[in-house]
Design an enzyme around this catalytic site. Structure first.
Site, short mmCIF file in Angstrom:
data_model
loop_
_atom_site.label_atom_id
_atom_site.label_comp_id
_atom_site.label_asym_id
_atom_site.label_seq_id
_atom_site.Cartn_x
_atom_site.Cartn_y
_atom_site.Cartn_z
N HIS A 1 35.77 -10.42 14.84
CA HIS A 1 36.62 -10.11 13.69
C HIS A 1 38.02 -10.67 13.96
O HIS A 1 38.77 -10.14 14.79
CB HIS A 1 36.67 -8.59 13.49
CG HIS A 1 37.23 -8.16 12.17
ND1 HIS A 1 38.57 -8.26 11.86
CD2 HIS A 1 36.62 -7.63 11.09
CE1 HIS A 1 38.76 -7.80 10.64
NE2 HIS A 1 37.59 -7.41 10.15
N CYS B 1 0.86 -1.17 0.00
CA CYS B 1 0.00 0.00 0.00
C CYS B 1 0.90 1.22 0.00
O CYS B 1 2.01 1.19 -0.51
CB CYS B 1 -0.96 -0.02 1.19
SG CYS B 1 -0.13 -0.06 2.80
#
Length: 635
Positions: free
Chosen positions: A550, A45
């Site tokens: 990491h 919509c």
């Protein structure tokens, strides 16, 4: 979460970048809801992607909500709704490019067994009317400007120019049954062009001219011709019956004749049935509804306006506002005006004014960057979802203040007898639709009250907000205990020889100098990201914390060499489970520093890392506590 390169992400955080990568947003949403195979259908919509999912339990709502560009997630009417805002068409188009969902969709209804009767009705209305809203709003806006031009004597109502412009603005809503035939056929899985043939018969000029003609009959069966221009109920009922009739005749008729006999039978049976039974009954129901609305607004107009103005945005949050859309059309068909639509303007303006107050008062840069555009798009275009979901509703008080302002403003507008002369989206641009009916003074007072009241309430009473905008979205977070993902020695993040990590640009945490080549899961969670180079892993805790492990600095340049991992995105992992292995000696020999940051990425929800360990540590030992943000009173 969509992971960008580390330096891009750090720069974006510092600059408050809120731009959206449509393709990445689309891909992340699709992954978050359980993938393409979990989608029955998709429509959109003005501001929302409306999914019908095969199994909603497969959707990771926290993950979808955390996707850049997503304002909120709601479940309503059998639909899984992802609120995007003004950019929803672009994200919808990108989903079409990366999947076959849009090729296979067309039936946006939920399963018949899902939800209450009301929720299924709202879902049906939403699916049938959503594709028509913008053409209705656009032509309605043209009608409003044309009426204003005639009132100001800019255009002569008897001129050819007015004739053309009036046709352009009136035609779509006049022949609304044709458009509804197409969308209803898609919803009920009927033949679109057979539905169109039936609808065309309802608005055929000779049929329309028979309205009011006495003693009409069909093969001796008397009937009264009613107007089908701008009608809603008859065509939806007809197409619903058509869907069953087509399935029956396709199953019973020989293959050689069923393709042309079925449409003929449908038209021959359903059109007269409409004239004799469905039309008069639906006209009676429509008249009763329209007269009922008119009665409420005639006896106590201020009450009707207060109820609509005060509840419209609340109804919007659960999708119940769709139930009023047919009433707008019914009222317009009967009277040429829409009383119910006028107080909706006050409701929308009130939420925008509350968001404006938040924009001025908030201490959070991210929320301010959202509140400004949300206020502007709401005032000008009537798109209030960003203001509601992104600003007011998470803060609670501004949303409540907006409801109060909408109720007072709606009461004043309706007390002045103001109505809309066209089917429009309530916005600043469509205000001309309200002029020319009722009291202009009361209209101005109502609009002013809807803006001033919530704005002043926000400025005076303030609101409670989390530390950052990120923490305001979704459910409150809980603290998360992070265990060490590897054996090694804990060092401060400031000692990492990479400025993006050392200065905390990517998030808070610590680093570890590994003494072994194995990375373990620091908590139960889900794999949020696996880099192709396998040097880093993103994890998401059930409470919402997003962790990055990491391994080494600049080890991305190894392109996966010396790393081994078979993790996949979306995979569930348990604390202590092996995530990846790496060859310490080979990486060290290649000249890379193996110091490994372990950081919380979503600092908005978890701004503090506390109780950190130090010195030698083994995997599974407590590393630190990610502390969830606490609400802050803004006064």
């Amino acid at each position: 979460m969509t992971y960008r390169t580390h330096k891009q992400a750090a720069t974006a955080r510092r600059k408050g970048d809120t731009s959206m990568d449509y393709s990445k947003t689309a891909a992340e949403i699709l992954d978050g809801i359980g993938g393409e195979k979990n989608v029955q259908s998709l429509v959109h919509c003005a501001t929302r992607l409306r999914f019908v999912l095969t199994d909603e339990t497969k959707a990771d709502t926290d993950r979808v909500r955390a996707t850049p560009g997503v304002i909120a997630v709601a479940r309503s009417g059998g639909q899984y709704q992802v609120v995007i805002g003004n950019d929803v068409p672009e994200v919808y188009a990108e989903i079409g490019k990366i999947s076959s969902i849009l090729q296979n969709t067309g039936d946006s209804r939920p399963k018949r067994t899902e939800g209450s009767l009301l929720s299924r009705f709202i879902s049906m209305i939403s699916a049938i009317f959503t594709p028509l809203l913008w053409p209705l709003a656009g032509t309605g806006l043209l009608k409003a400007f044309l009426s204003l031009a005639v009132a100001l004597s800019w255009i002569d109502s008897a001129s050819p120019t007015h004739l053309v412009l009036n046709a352009l603005s009136d035609a779509f809503i006049t022949f609304l049954p044709l458009a509804l035939a197409i969308t209803a056929a898609r919803y009920f899985k009927a033949s679109e062009f057979t539905s169109l043939a039936i609808a065309a018969a309802l608005v055929y000029p000779a049929i329309a001219g028979a309205q009011g003609v006495p003693d009409l009959n069909f093969f001796g069966i008397p009937f009264v011709m009613v107007s089908y221009a701008s009608s809603v109920i008859p065509i939806i009922i007809i197409v619903w019956l058509q869907s069953y009739g087509e399935r029956f005749f396709y199953a019973k008729l020989p293959a050689a004749i069923r393709r042309f006999m079925t449409p003929m039978i449908m038209v021959l049976v359903l059109v007269p049935l409409t004239f004799v039974v469905i039309g008069p009954i639906s006209n009676f129901v429509s008249s009763m509804l329209a007269d009922g609305i008119g009665w409420v607004f005639a006896v106590a107009p201020w009450l009707g306006g207060a109820l609509i103005g005060g509840s419209w945005q609340a109804l919007t949050t659960v999708g119940l506002h769709w139930g009023f859309i047919p009433l707008f059309a019914l009222e317009y068909q009967r009277t040429g005006l829409i009383l119910v639509l006028a107080p909706v303007f006050a409701s929308g303006f009130a939420q925008c004014a509350a968001a404006l107050g938040v924009w001025i008062r908030t201490r959070d840069a991210d929320r301010r960057s959202l509140a400004g555009p949300a206020t502007l798009s709401g005032f000008l275009a009537g798109i209030t979802e960003p203001a509601i979901y992104g600003v007011n509703l998470p803060l609670k008080r501004p949303f409540a203040f907006g409801l109060i302002g909408g109720a007072v403003g709606g009461a004043l507008i309706s007390a002045g007898g103001v109505s809309s002369s066209a089917f429009v989206v309530a916005s600043g641009l469509s205000l001309p639709a309200l002029f020319g009916s009722g009291s202009t003074l009361m209209l101005v007072l109502g609009l002013a009250a809807s803006i001033i009241i919530p704005f002043v309430l926000v400025m005076v009473f303030g609101f409670k907000e989390p530390v950052t905008a990120a923490a305001s979205m979704g459910e409150p977070s809980a603290d998360v205990a992070v265990n060490s993902p590897m054996d090694g020695v804990v060092v401060p993040l400031s000692e990492v020889p990479d400025i993006a990590f050392a200065e905390g640009g990517l998030g808070q945490g610590v680093a570890i100098r590994p003494t072994s080549g194995v990375v373990y899961a620091p908590f139960d969670g889900v794999v949020a990201a696996v880099f192709p180079s396998k040097h880093a892993i993103g994890l998401r805790h059930a409470n919402g914390a997003e962790l990055l492990i990491h391994v080494g600095i600049d080890t991305v340049k190894l392109a996966g060499e010396h790393f081994v991992s078979d993790l996949t995105k979306g995979q569930s992992v348990k604390a202590g489970e092996v995530l990846l292995e790496f060859d310490r000696a080979a990486i060290d020999a290649a000249g890379y520093d193996l110091i490994s940051p372990v950081i919380i990425l979503n600092a908005g929800k978890y701004p503090v890392v506390a109780s950190g360990a130090s010195g030698a540590i083994r995997h599974g030992d407590a590393l630190y506590l990610a502390v969830a943000a606490e609400p802050v009173e803004v006064k």
